[in-house]
Scaffold this motif. Structure first.
Motif, mmCIF file in Angstrom:
data_model
loop_
_atom_site.group_PDB
_atom_site.id
_atom_site.type_symbol
_atom_site.label_atom_id
_atom_site.label_comp_id
_atom_site.label_asym_id
_atom_site.label_seq_id
_atom_site.Cartn_x
_atom_site.Cartn_y
_atom_site.Cartn_z
ATOM 1 N N ALA B 109 -18.695 32.166 -70.202
ATOM 2 C CA ALA B 109 -17.913 32.378 -71.416
ATOM 3 C C ALA B 109 -16.897 31.256 -71.560
ATOM 4 N N SER B 110 -16.397 31.085 -72.754
ATOM 5 C CA SER B 110 -15.369 30.081 -72.980
ATOM 6 C C SER B 110 -14.124 30.461 -72.186
ATOM 7 N N SER B 111 -13.397 29.472 -71.697
ATOM 8 C CA SER B 111 -12.224 29.776 -70.883
ATOM 9 C C SER B 111 -11.110 30.405 -71.730
ATOM 10 N N LYS B 112 -11.226 30.259 -73.032
ATOM 11 C CA LYS B 112 -10.182 30.808 -73.894
ATOM 12 C C LYS B 112 -10.497 32.203 -74.418
ATOM 13 N N VAL B 113 -11.629 32.752 -73.994
ATOM 14 C CA VAL B 113 -12.031 34.044 -74.529
ATOM 15 C C VAL B 113 -10.995 35.117 -74.156
ATOM 16 N N LEU B 114 -10.727 35.998 -75.102
ATOM 17 C CA LEU B 114 -9.795 37.099 -74.869
ATOM 18 C C LEU B 114 -10.486 38.127 -73.993
ATOM 19 N N ARG B 115 -9.850 38.476 -72.863
ATOM 20 C CA ARG B 115 -10.524 39.375 -71.924
ATOM 21 C C ARG B 115 -9.773 40.691 -71.779
ATOM 22 N N ILE B 116 -10.500 41.775 -71.868
ATOM 23 C CA ILE B 116 -9.887 43.097 -71.805
ATOM 24 C C ILE B 116 -10.607 43.918 -70.742
ATOM 25 N N LEU B 117 -9.827 44.547 -69.872
ATOM 26 C CA LEU B 117 -10.423 45.441 -68.888
ATOM 27 C C LEU B 117 -10.270 46.871 -69.391
ATOM 28 N N VAL B 118 -11.348 47.616 -69.378
ATOM 29 C CA VAL B 118 -11.306 48.981 -69.879
ATOM 30 C C VAL B 118 -11.827 49.949 -68.818
ATOM 31 N N GLY B 119 -11.000 50.941 -68.482
ATOM 32 C CA GLY B 119 -11.449 52.037 -67.629
ATOM 33 C C GLY B 119 -11.855 53.181 -68.550
ATOM 34 N N ASN B 120 -13.121 53.469 -68.582
ATOM 35 C CA ASN B 120 -13.611 54.479 -69.529
ATOM 36 C C ASN B 120 -13.819 55.833 -68.822
ATOM 37 N N LYS B 121 -14.018 56.838 -69.614
ATOM 38 C CA LYS B 121 -14.296 58.217 -69.167
ATOM 39 C C LYS B 121 -13.062 58.936 -68.637
ATOM 40 N N ILE B 122 -11.888 58.746 -69.251
ATOM 41 C CA ILE B 122 -10.693 59.444 -68.752
ATOM 42 C C ILE B 122 -10.725 60.934 -69.072
ATOM 43 N N ASP B 123 -11.728 61.350 -69.831
ATOM 44 C CA ASP B 123 -11.867 62.787 -70.059
ATOM 45 C C ASP B 123 -12.360 63.515 -68.803
ATOM 46 N N ARG B 124 -12.900 62.758 -67.869
ATOM 47 C CA ARG B 124 -13.476 63.397 -66.683
ATOM 48 C C ARG B 124 -12.385 63.770 -65.680
ATOM 49 N N ASP B 125 -12.613 64.854 -64.948
ATOM 50 C CA ASP B 125 -11.574 65.251 -63.995
ATOM 51 C C ASP B 125 -11.891 64.831 -62.563
ATOM 52 N N ASP B 126 -12.951 64.041 -62.398
ATOM 53 C CA ASP B 126 -13.235 63.558 -61.040
ATOM 54 C C ASP B 126 -12.905 62.071 -60.897
ATOM 55 N N ARG B 127 -11.736 61.733 -61.346
ATOM 56 C CA ARG B 127 -11.274 60.341 -61.310
ATOM 57 C C ARG B 127 -11.287 59.773 -59.895
ATOM 58 N N GLU B 128 -11.769 58.554 -59.765
ATOM 59 C CA GLU B 128 -11.759 57.889 -58.451
ATOM 60 C C GLU B 128 -10.852 56.669 -58.443
ATOM 61 N N ILE B 129 -10.621 56.108 -59.620
ATOM 62 C CA ILE B 129 -9.775 54.903 -59.692
ATOM 63 C C ILE B 129 -8.460 55.261 -60.394
ATOM 64 N N PRO B 130 -7.358 55.291 -59.643
ATOM 65 C CA PRO B 130 -6.056 55.573 -60.279
ATOM 66 C C PRO B 130 -5.736 54.503 -61.326
ATOM 67 N N THR B 131 -5.013 54.910 -62.342
ATOM 68 C CA THR B 131 -4.669 53.985 -63.422
ATOM 69 C C THR B 131 -4.029 52.697 -62.907
ATOM 70 N N HIS B 132 -3.090 52.861 -61.948
ATOM 71 C CA HIS B 132 -2.353 51.660 -61.503
ATOM 72 C C HIS B 132 -3.276 50.648 -60.807
ATOM 73 N N VAL B 133 -4.354 51.123 -60.217
ATOM 74 C CA VAL B 133 -5.290 50.203 -59.546
ATOM 75 C C VAL B 133 -5.987 49.320 -60.593
ATOM 76 N N GLY B 134 -6.381 49.962 -61.673
ATOM 77 C CA GLY B 134 -6.989 49.202 -62.774
ATOM 78 C C GLY B 134 -5.993 48.236 -63.377
ATOM 79 N N GLU B 135 -4.789 48.728 -63.561
ATOM 80 C CA GLU B 135 -3.715 47.908 -64.131
ATOM 81 C C GLU B 135 -3.463 46.662 -63.290
ATOM 82 N N ASP B 136 -3.378 46.887 -61.968
ATOM 83 C CA ASP B 136 -3.140 45.769 -61.043
ATOM 84 C C ASP B 136 -4.248 44.731 -61.151
#
Lengths: 537, 203
Positions: B109-136
């Motif tokens: 990809a181009s080095s200038k491409v806008l990059r977004i990380l998305v943690g999907n499926k927050i409706d689920r109650d069997d979360r394995e990745i805490p929000t702050h881990v994704g944020e970090d």
């Protein structure tokens, strides 16, 4: 990621070259289930484009890693397991050479920020001004990912079969094209711009008024191709025809070597056909009849693979392939993937380099002499960056060398750098075959400090003989439900490969439309609030 | 016929099954297709949104299933303006694969491409990745971060609107990836084949 491949398909396609990819797209498009698989971890096989690091390695390693893992599968009675891949079609006579130092010498290092501060150098390179840059291997390697170096460069005719297919099948959206901005030829010891269009003809100062008229009249005659005009030339060469028309040497040169892409030996009918193709493709996109795919010719096969995937084709690169299973009647049964999984299919399509040795033992191969050069300037500099196609007559006009010069606007090299591809039918070795052209276009390696040489300097070069398997009979020793796809040919475009792909497709699925138009996303989109409508096409 | 000022190409990547197609469908069609298999015949989706009174057309590309065996074509990444990397917050392996995806993005990809990380499926109650881990992770790799639920339509609109706004700002400050010199139009020297306006000029 642990996904299991399904165990049964309509077709298994091994190899991701152009012909394989077109067959894949066409089969998926009509609803066949397709497994498209490759042992390599990149798309394209012999048609791929590589960055600088990859091509550097390519020169060392064997092109087609022969897969010989021992599969451990249960075979039924009469079935046999055959090894995938052969070494008959490897690149030959490869020779790679750097003509610049690995690093800057000590005295220069002070200007350069030490360490791995890549960003700084990158911006410096980006801002490259008119001053001549000093290139080192290290510096080019740092920009490795900006390179997309074709091992089988291709240029398309704006109205050729490929472009028509892209449009009719709606595959055009998967790739971008840039039109070739000038066509050159080597005439009287100089590079000259070939007048392509009517306006070019009239604005070209090197073409006299009389010659302009001659040229227009001749091109008109070829376009109309009235029977009388060519009736005496059925067995004569196009060159003879041109000579008989009492044209000037310049006009003959432009027409024969550039517009007709011919040699002194080309039959008249072929020359006329070539002229028609050239003229028909004019005025569609850009100033010349030619297009080049952005980011390299390797993108071409990927466009077809994407369509195949959109229509359900399953893609798996970088796979360990254990062998093909054939039954007692020599019919293809399945592919062994990994050590144990057997995937069944009723048809097998494979790139010729993926074929078991026994199917290709009598395939005759001719070779294409190819050279790739990284240079620091255009062969014919101008204030604007050009995408150049050059037809260089070799050996007194008996052969034609195709030269493609790509600059950074094509997405195939960093700023300030050009990639030059040369190819011609192999007669001796690639180096010998291309020597005449190389010596005219580039600075000679032996430094001659007295004369300032304005020609570009070759920073890196790579010569190789590429196999051409397009004239061979690829059905001879091949089982009925297996098909071999030839690799790249020596043509400028890929129209012949499309023809081959269509033949394979039609052998498997006669009377089915080949790549009908895929619906546009706009046709599937819903408006605000309205209901979704998927057109039943 | 098309009335828009900007056209942006947005591509989604991430492991199979993280909900890429669901995010796209939720946003473009307001639908959540439960338990659907791979989408056949659908290439990319288009939705026109309004940002500061301007019409912005988002062309959102899905992987067509090529991610299952890590076989996405390089050409998929070409000329993307924004890249959404998706993982499933209830599935650790999909998060563990992020560095591999980043490597591929860097490569093509181009080095200038806008990059977004998305943690999907927050409706689920069997979360394995805490929000702050994704944020970090996002912060370390210079990406935007958002958690979404395609099922409940949480943050989906926000995700794409944010992208549209950022790209528009980039476009105005002329900091878009290089293939767009002037607005979002294709460079005059590039011909996009298939554009009907380019065809049939000469008979």
């Amino acid at each position: 990621m642990d996904y299991e491949l399904p165990t049964e398909f309509d077709i298994i396609i091994v190899g991701t070259g152009i012909v394989e990819s077109i067959v894949s797209a066409a089969a998926s498009r009509i609803g066949k289930t397709v497994l498209h698989i490759d042992s390599q971890d990149y798309y394209g096989g012999f048609w791929a484009s590589f960055n600088l690091e990859q091509i550097d390695k390519l020169c060392e390693r064997n092109q087609n890693a022969n897969v010989d893992i021992s599969a451990d599968v249960q075979l039924n009675e009469g079935e046999r397991l055959i090894q995938i891949g052969n070494n008959n079609f490897d690149l030959k006579n490869t020779s790679q050479k750097w003509s610049i130092p690995e690093k800057l010498e000590l005295k220069d290092v002070s200007e350069n920020v030490e360490g791995d501060n890549c960003d700084v150098t990158e911006t410096e390179a980006d801002n490259g001004t008119g001053t001549e840059e000093v290139w080192t291997q290290e510096k080019l390697m740092r920009e490795s990912r900006k390179f997309n170096i074709d091992i089988a460069p291709k240029i398309q005719f704006a109205r050729g079969d490929f472009v028509e297919l892209l449009i009719s099948s709606n595959i055009a959206r998967y790739s971008e094209y840039r039109s070739v901005s000038r066509v050159l030829t080597w005439l009287n010891g100089e590079l000259e711009v070939v007048p392509c269009s009517r306006s070019d003809v009239f604005s070209n100062p090197k073409v006299s008024v009389i010659e302009k008229r001659m040229l227009m009249k001749l091109l008109g005659a070829c376009m109309d191709s009235e029977e009388n005009e060519f009736k005496d030339y059925k067995i004569k060469t196009f060159h003879t025809y041109l000579n008989d028309k009492r044209l000037t040497d310049n006009v003959i040169h432009y027409v024969l070597y550039a517009i007709a892409m011919s040699t002194v030996d080309t039959p008249c009918s072929e020359g006329v056909e070539n002229i028609k193709r050239f003229l028909n493709s004019l005025g569609r996109f850009g100033k010349t009849p030619f297009l080049y795919s952005m980011y390299g010719s390797g993108e071409l096969s990927q466009a077809f693979c994407r369509l195949s995937a959109v229509f359900g084709g399953v893609y798996a690169l970088n796979q360990n392939l254990g062998g093909f299973v054939f039954d007692a009647e020599n019919k293809f049964k399945g592919l062994v993937c990994g050590k144990q999984q057997v995937i069944k299919a009723s048809h097998l399509v494979m790139g010729i380099e993926k074929s078991p040795e026994e199917f290709v033992k009598s395939v005759e191969v001719s070779y294409i002499s190819r050279g790739i050069f990284i240079t620091n300037g255009s062969v014919k500099g101008s204030e604007k960056e050009h995408l150049t196609l050059l037809f260089y007559p070799l050996k007194g006009g008996r052969e034609l060398c195709n030269v493609i010069e790509l600059g950074t606007l094509t997405g195939t090299c960093p700023k300030g750098i050009y990639i030059v591809h040369m190819f011609t039918k192999q007669i001796n070795t690639p180096k010998e075959d291309l020597e005449e052209c190389v010596s005219k276009l580039f600075q000679s390696e032996k430094e001659d400090s007295d004369v300032k040489d304005a020609r570009p300097q070759v920073l890196w070069s790579f010569y190789y003989s590429a196999p051409d398997t397009n004239t061979a009979n690829l059905r001879k020793d091949v089982p009925e439900n297996a098909f071999l796809c030839p690799g790249p040919d020596c043509d400028l475009d890929i129209d012949y490969s499309i023809k081959k792909a269509k033949e394979i497709f039609n052998s498997m699925y006669p009377d089915v439309e080949f790549l009908p138009r895929a619906p546009d996303p706009e046709e599937i989109i819903i408006g605000d609030g309205s209901d979704e409508q998927i057109p039943k096409k | 016929m098309d009335d828009y000022k900007f056209l942006f190409k947005v591509v989604l990547v991430g492991n199979a099954g993280v909900g890429k197609t669901c995010l796209v469908r939720r946003f473009t069609q307001g639908l959540f297709p439960p338990g659907q298999g791979a989408t056949i015949g659908v290439d990319f989706m288009i939705k026109t949104v309004e940002v500061e009174g301007e019409k912005v057309k988002l062309q959102i590309w899905d992987t067509a299933g090529q991610e299952r065996f890590r076989s996405i074509t390089q050409s998929y990444y070409r000329s993307a303006h924004a890249l959404i990397l998706v993982y499933d917050i209830s599935c650790q392996p999909t998060f563990d694969c992020l560095p591999d995806w980043l490597r591929e993005i860097e490569e093509y990809a181009s080095s200038k491409v806008l990059r977004i990380l998305v943690g999907n499926k927050i409706d689920r109650d069997d979360r394995e990745i805490p929000t702050h881990v994704g944020e970090d992770f996002a912060a370390r790799h210079n990406m935007y971060f958002l958690e979404t639920s395609a099922k409940e339509a949480d943050n989906v609109e926000k995700l794409f609107m944010q992208i549209a706004e950022d790209l528009m700002e980039q476009a105005r400050s002329k900091d878009l990836p290089r293939y767009d010199t002037s607005t979002a139009n294709i460079d005059s020297r590039t011909s996009t084949i298939g554009d009907s306006s380019c065809c049939g000029k000469l008979i």
